[in-house]
Design an enzyme around this catalytic site. Structure first.
Site, short mmCIF file in Angstrom:
data_model
loop_
_atom_site.label_atom_id
_atom_site.label_comp_id
_atom_site.label_asym_id
_atom_site.label_seq_id
_atom_site.Cartn_x
_atom_site.Cartn_y
_atom_site.Cartn_z
N HIS B 57 0.00 2.06 -1.17
CA HIS B 57 0.89 1.42 -0.20
C HIS B 57 2.25 2.10 -0.15
O HIS B 57 3.22 1.51 0.33
CB HIS B 57 1.08 -0.05 -0.56
CG HIS B 57 -0.19 -0.83 -0.68
ND1 HIS B 57 -1.07 -0.93 0.37
CD2 HIS B 57 -0.74 -1.52 -1.71
CE1 HIS B 57 -2.11 -1.68 -0.01
NE2 HIS B 57 -1.93 -2.03 -1.27
N HIS B 219 -5.54 -3.56 2.89
CA HIS B 219 -6.62 -2.85 2.19
C HIS B 219 -7.83 -2.72 3.09
O HIS B 219 -8.93 -2.46 2.63
CB HIS B 219 -7.02 -3.61 0.92
CG HIS B 219 -5.86 -4.02 0.08
ND1 HIS B 219 -5.26 -5.26 0.20
CD2 HIS B 219 -5.17 -3.35 -0.86
CE1 HIS B 219 -4.26 -5.33 -0.66
NE2 HIS B 219 -4.18 -4.19 -1.32
#
Lengths: 331, 331
Positions: B57, B219
């Site tokens: 991320h 995700h």
């Protein structure tokens, strides 16, 4: 082609408006143009610095408009030089009485159009000088270029010339510092995937599933070699070796390194690449005093990276570390 | 799978080293861990703030370590929570005598492991409080979550809690400010393409050539709808409407907006999207006092965007504008 956009014809216009809406205290768009200037332009008694080129390389160049870097950025259509009249408007808007430096990436259209704009401004009594950045060591001459292409090393020119201009230097001094950066900065890139110009609707080139290209330009111009996917460390070595064939770095040299993502390369991969690049430089005894990792000179959504090395001296180091307050680059 | 990397098993390790090599004056990696801390940690007399989660991320969360935001970021494997012992090491390293706040994104593994680490630290006499960010309005419950997921709104929690901690506030005050942000921040995302976890070697989901997904998690967790490609303005409206169904914004409200690229969306498209989002807010009479456009909470090389809106009051505005000196976010 899947892109987050409304109308292909309006993409640059909407982007520029979106930038100003996000940064209303920092940026202003000149009415009826594709020029972004510092909110407080022209800054009296300061050399103005104008850069720009085709869109699609964001944050270059609008993201570098601000204190300590550019006074104006002129945006062309995607991967297309802005016209001379647009550049001319930028020059007029940022001249604070000490003249204007044009920072041009070496592409035939850009050089021609920025030069023409410079002449138009000179005819109106504005002192204009220019520098042409040609940091890409991958190839001599290319699709849109005679000589070497200008790529991510341009960011160092913006930073250093901008810092000197901010200190009140004269036009010829700012030009000389920019020339010194250009002489000492070399870059080379590679791509894992192509990118799609919105108006074209399909990728500018193709790569097989297991293929990468070494030396690709920031518009997808051909590089030097297509090869199987290689580890990051091996890619870093290839790019470094080609750069060093020009720079001849010696143990003890001080450099700044810019690791530039081309658009869709995750930060994770850029830092992995930096880990590999740093090991090569350390092995050689070269002292990296500054590393800048991120997306600075992109090619739309191309995946890949470029490595830029700037050989430093005291003046360049000091100007590199001077304050910068732009929307994309702060220090 | 084409990625700029060396060894799948070493990708997080090499990334963390690459970050420290790029920012040696700002960051330090705790030996034998995946924890990045501020170079000067622990800062005595300041509440420490620890966040983290699965890698992939970036710049979250290591890029937000620095003055005015986080004291430590704990990195798990890609899209996998860090273990309690890693979080425990982070807590111990940043406790400057005033306790430590854990900022956790709402994923089952993260909540469990950070809570366990908090208990381990409490047992050693360190005061630990925690907040759980659940800003994603797309879906209730999801692949890895009970309740709503935590996504890009987390960056506002880091910024605001970090600013208050920097001013010397007590742990309960910093926790209360973080809770206030969480109560007032909502987000929703969409994707144009999936991403590939390195160890998996293939995309986590697939989208057809003309298909996008609304409400996807960071995700790749399922969203609310798959649909044909739509204009950016229409996508902005869909995301805004779902957020506003929760926020009930009124004319005259002041908000901060975060336009977050998921990894491979060019800045050009993010600014086009901002242009569309700003028009919606203006039409509604909502005053946007701050817009932050860029990549803050990515999903490897996923293409797409998330919209985050934070409803402001005087305290939040003031803390949002306070200085921050991290490698990814500066003001």
């Amino acid at each position: 082609m899947k892109k987050l956009m409304n109308d292909v014809e309006q993409i640059v216009d909407e982007m520029l408006n979106g930038m100003v809406l996000a940064h209303p205290n920092d940026l202003r768009r000149l009415d009826g143009t594709t020029v972004l200037v510092r909110k407080n332009a022209p800054v009296q008694g300061k050399v103005g610095i104008v850069s720009g080129g085709g869109s699609g390389h964001e944050p270059a160049h609008g993201g570098f408009v601000g204190k300590g870097m550019l006074d104006a950025a002129v945006a062309g259509e995607v991967f297309t030089s802005p016209t001379p009249d647009q550049v001319f408007e930028a020059i007029k808007a940022v001249d604070g009485g000490k003249g204007v430096l044009l920072v041009i990436k070496n592409y035939t259209g850009d050089v021609m159009n920025f030069e023409m704009a410079g002449e138009m401004a000179e005819a109106e009594g504005i002192s204009v000088k220019q520098v042409v950045v040609n940091d890409d060591v991958a190839v001599e001459d290319s699709s849109f270029t005679s000589g070497r292409r200008g790529i991510a090393g341009t960011v160092f020119v913006h930073k250093i010339a901008g810092a000197l201009a901010e200190q009140g230097a004269e036009l010829n001094e700012v030009q000389a510092a920019a020339e010194k950066v250009i002489k000492n900065v070399k870059s080379m890139g590679m791509s894992l995937s192509p990118c799609t110009v919105p108006a074209a609707g399909k990728p500018g080139f193709t790569l097989a599933d297991n293929e990468i290209e070494i030396g690709t330009g920031i518009h997808g111009e051909p590089g030097v070699e297509r090869t199987d996917v290689k580890p990051a460390a091996e890619i870093a070595q290839i790019l470094f070796d080609k750069i060093d064939a020009d720079m001849h770095l010696k143990s003890g040299d001080e450099v700044a390194v810019l690791i530039n993502g081309l658009g869709s390369t995750p930060m994770m991969e850029l830092y992995v690449f930096n880990n590999s690049a740093a090991a090569i430089l350390k092995e050689k005894g070269v002292h990296v005093t500054e590393t800048i990792v991120g997306e600075w000179m992109t090619s739309l959504e191309m995946a890949g990276v470029s490595l830029t090395i700037l050989k430093l001296d005291d003046q360049l180091t000091s100007l590199l570390h001077a304050p910068a307050e732009t929307t994309a680059f702060k220090r």
